[in-house]
Design an enzyme around this catalytic site. Structure first.
Site, PDB file in Angstrom:
ATOM      1  N   HIS A 128       0.862  -1.236  -0.036  1.00 34.03           N
ATOM      2  CA  HIS A 128      -0.072  -0.028   0.265  1.00 34.03           C
ATOM      3  C   HIS A 128       1.018   1.380   0.177  1.00 34.03           C
ATOM      4  O   HIS A 128       2.133   1.114   0.461  1.00 34.03           O
ATOM      5  CB  HIS A 128      -0.706   0.233   1.297  1.00 34.03           C
ATOM      6  CG  HIS A 128      -1.869   0.963   1.508  1.00 34.03           C
ATOM      7  ND1 HIS A 128      -1.871   2.341   1.607  1.00 34.03           N
ATOM      8  CD2 HIS A 128      -3.343   1.035   1.129  1.00 34.03           C
ATOM      9  CE1 HIS A 128      -2.893   3.082   1.696  1.00 34.03           C
ATOM     10  NE2 HIS A 128      -3.767   2.072   1.264  1.00 34.03           N
ATOM     11  N   ASP A 205       2.495  -4.379   8.023  1.00 34.61           N
ATOM     12  CA  ASP A 205       1.323  -3.583   7.908  1.00 34.61           C
ATOM     13  C   ASP A 205       0.152  -4.690   8.078  1.00 34.61           C
ATOM     14  O   ASP A 205      -0.208  -5.462   7.257  1.00 34.61           O
ATOM     15  CB  ASP A 205       0.993  -3.076   6.567  1.00 34.61           C
ATOM     16  CG  ASP A 205      -0.081  -2.283   6.161  1.00 34.61           C
ATOM     17  OD1 ASP A 205      -0.737  -2.615   6.861  1.00 34.61           O
ATOM     18  OD2 ASP A 205      -0.352  -1.868   4.846  1.00 34.61           O
ATOM     19  N   GLN A 208      -5.100  -5.317   7.233  1.00 31.73           N
ATOM     20  CA  GLN A 208      -5.964  -6.489   6.508  1.00 31.73           C
ATOM     21  C   GLN A 208      -6.066  -7.850   7.410  1.00 31.73           C
ATOM     22  O   GLN A 208      -6.972  -8.634   7.476  1.00 31.73           O
ATOM     23  CB  GLN A 208      -5.771  -6.782   5.144  1.00 31.73           C
ATOM     24  CG  GLN A 208      -5.895  -5.391   4.326  1.00 31.73           C
ATOM     25  CD  GLN A 208      -7.398  -4.892   4.186  1.00 31.73           C
ATOM     26  OE1 GLN A 208      -8.253  -5.616   4.388  1.00 31.73           O
ATOM     27  NE2 GLN A 208      -7.500  -3.705   3.818  1.00 31.73           N
ATOM     28  N   LYS A 231     -10.748  -0.527  10.094  1.00 27.42           N
ATOM     29  CA  LYS A 231     -10.937  -1.705   9.504  1.00 27.42           C
ATOM     30  C   LYS A 231     -11.493  -2.976  10.424  1.00 27.42           C
ATOM     31  O   LYS A 231     -11.488  -4.103   9.967  1.00 27.42           O
ATOM     32  CB  LYS A 231      -9.565  -2.094   8.795  1.00 27.42           C
ATOM     33  CG  LYS A 231      -9.208  -1.082   7.715  1.00 27.42           C
ATOM     34  CD  LYS A 231      -8.062  -1.320   6.844  1.00 27.42           C
ATOM     35  CE  LYS A 231      -7.557  -0.251   5.957  1.00 27.42           C
ATOM     36  NZ  LYS A 231      -8.358   0.194   4.729  1.00 27.42           N
ATOM     37  N   CYS A 368      -4.945   2.535  -3.676  1.00 31.47           N
ATOM     38  CA  CYS A 368      -3.623   3.158  -3.034  1.00 31.47           C
ATOM     39  C   CYS A 368      -2.295   2.099  -3.240  1.00 31.47           C
ATOM     40  O   CYS A 368      -1.588   1.957  -2.326  1.00 31.47           O
ATOM     41  CB  CYS A 368      -3.911   3.307  -1.797  1.00 31.47           C
ATOM     42  SG  CYS A 368      -4.779   4.734  -1.574  1.00 31.47           S
TER      43      CYS A 368
END
Length: 411
Positions: A128, A205, A208, A231, A368
């Site tokens: 991202h 990261d 998700q 999220k 992104c």
């Protein structure tokens, strides 16, 4: 073949917890954009309402009782977050505005202190922008250089290639735990071992992954981990940076202001210990309390079954899409509830607009992740992403909308 009936029924029952999953006319809204931001359960909405109203006060320095109570609630959210992700201590939890700020904090604070000309930063092709641009900025400031790990044929981060590319000059490896475009799942333990073998730190990261996987920072063996609350079925405006205690202790402040100090004179300022050192100014009070409610909601569910449910929906959708000759699929066969595709002769924005008329919401664009789009050879993709409230009716509605799109475009 239908997915597990009992799991489907539980998912359908959970939909009633989410008031956003109906249209203004009271019809079902087939929300397939959870990877961008998750819908909020009523428990989270109520927690935000109470925090903004009945319980609202500032934190940390108020001498009146409601301020003290809100301070306790704010710090309870930190402890709950630490417990949820398997941190060693709540002092390893820094509240930030989102995962983006968490990565910027690490890049500027840890990177500014540890990177120099000749050092290297390792990213991957599927990152991202939030895990690319902060590293470009600190590389420009320090003279460090960036390398990019390629993907395998089925669009996973190629850890064999990573092993060959890593050198002692690499000081930080920053990778997505789960791709926001492809749903690709990183082999974290091997990635951590490869990074540590050359003396590099590993940042993940986890935006998700956090809503879909049971996390344990000790088992993952990374050094930094970031996630965003919105999220995770929580509010916008707050995220989490987890870092090893010894790393935070050695890092300088990212921003200056109130709350992050020990003492201030015009001659010299001394700073508070972590995590307060990195939380300048009035913090995200109501957002932290509401994040606590979101974590409670998610943690009460069986995350392993939810992951299997969302992955099963993604697999079913891939099978449905595969029957349409004009559709090209991206990503691995087994993904974390995310499916990206393109439809020949139809721009993803056009597809998204037609689907919207059918009460189906997907994401259309570069997500992104423009370098990944270049790698895939497309300007944009259509992306359907599932959440804990998704069920087969969402796939059925999506496929009806695609069939309508085919008719409109003469396919």
């Amino acid at each position: 073949m239908s997915l597990d009936t009992q799991t489907q029924e539980r998912s359908t029952d959970r939909r009633s917890d989410f008031p956003g999953l109906v249209t203004a006319e009271g019809k079902p809204w087939h929300y397939l954009d959870t990877a961008a931001t998750a819908q909020k359960p009523q428990a989270v909405i109520d927690a935000m309402s109470n925090a903004l109203g009945r319980d609202y006060a500032t934190v940390h320095r108020g001498v009146y009782s409601r301020s003290a109570e809100m301070t306790l609630a704010y710090e309870a959210a930190r402890r709950r977050t630490a417990e949820f992700i398997g941190a060693k201590s709540e002092t390893e939890i820094v509240f930030v505005r989102g995962a983006t700020e968490g990565i910027n904090l690490v890049a500027q604070s840890w990177g500014g202190m540890n990177l120099k000309a000749g050092d290297r930063i390792m990213l991957s092709q599927l990152e991202h922008h939030s895990n690319i641009v902060p590293w470009q900025m600190i590389a420009q400031q320090t003279g460090a250089e960036i390398d990019v790990c390629p993907l395998t044929e089925d669009h996973l981060i190629d850890l064999d290639a990573l092993e060959q590319m890593l050198t002692p000059q690499h000081k930080i490896v920053a990778l997505a735990h789960v791709s926001n475009v492809l749903g690709s799942i990183l082999g974290v333990k091997r990635a951590a071992k490869l990074a540590h073998n050359v003396g590099a730190k590993l940042l993940l990261d986890g935006c998700q992954a956090a809503p879909r996987m049971r996390l344990n920072m000790q088992e993952l063996d990374c050094d930094f981990y970031v996630l965003s609350a919105h999220k995770l079925y929580g509010p916008t405006g707050i995220g989490v940076l987890w870092a090893r205690e010894e790393l935070l202790d050695a890092m300088p402040p990212y921003q200056g202001g109130g709350a992050m100090i020990d003492s201030v004179t015009f001659e010299k300022t001394t700073y508070a210990p972590p995590p307060q050192r990195f939380e300048a100014g009035t913090p995200m009070i109501t957002e932290a309390v509401t994040l606590h409610a979101a974590i409670d909601y998610v943690d009460a569910l069986d995350l392993e079954s939810l992951f299997a449910h969302e992955s099963g929906l993604a697999g079913k959708l891939r099978n449905e899409l595969r029957t349409i000759n004009s559709i090209r699929l991206f990503g691995p066969e087994k993904s974390a509830g995310i499916v990206s595709f393109e439809m020949e002769g139809v721009h993803p924005h056009d597809l998204g607009t037609i689907l919207d008329e059918e009460n189906v919401a997907i994401r259309a664009g570069h997500h992104c992740a423009q370098p990944l789009m270049t790698y895939l050879g497309v300007p944009a993709t259509a992306r359907a992403s599932f959440g804990l409230y998704s069920d087969e009716s969402d796939i059925d509605a999506l496929m009806r909308g695609i069939e309508r799109t085919k008719r409109i475009f003469g396919q």
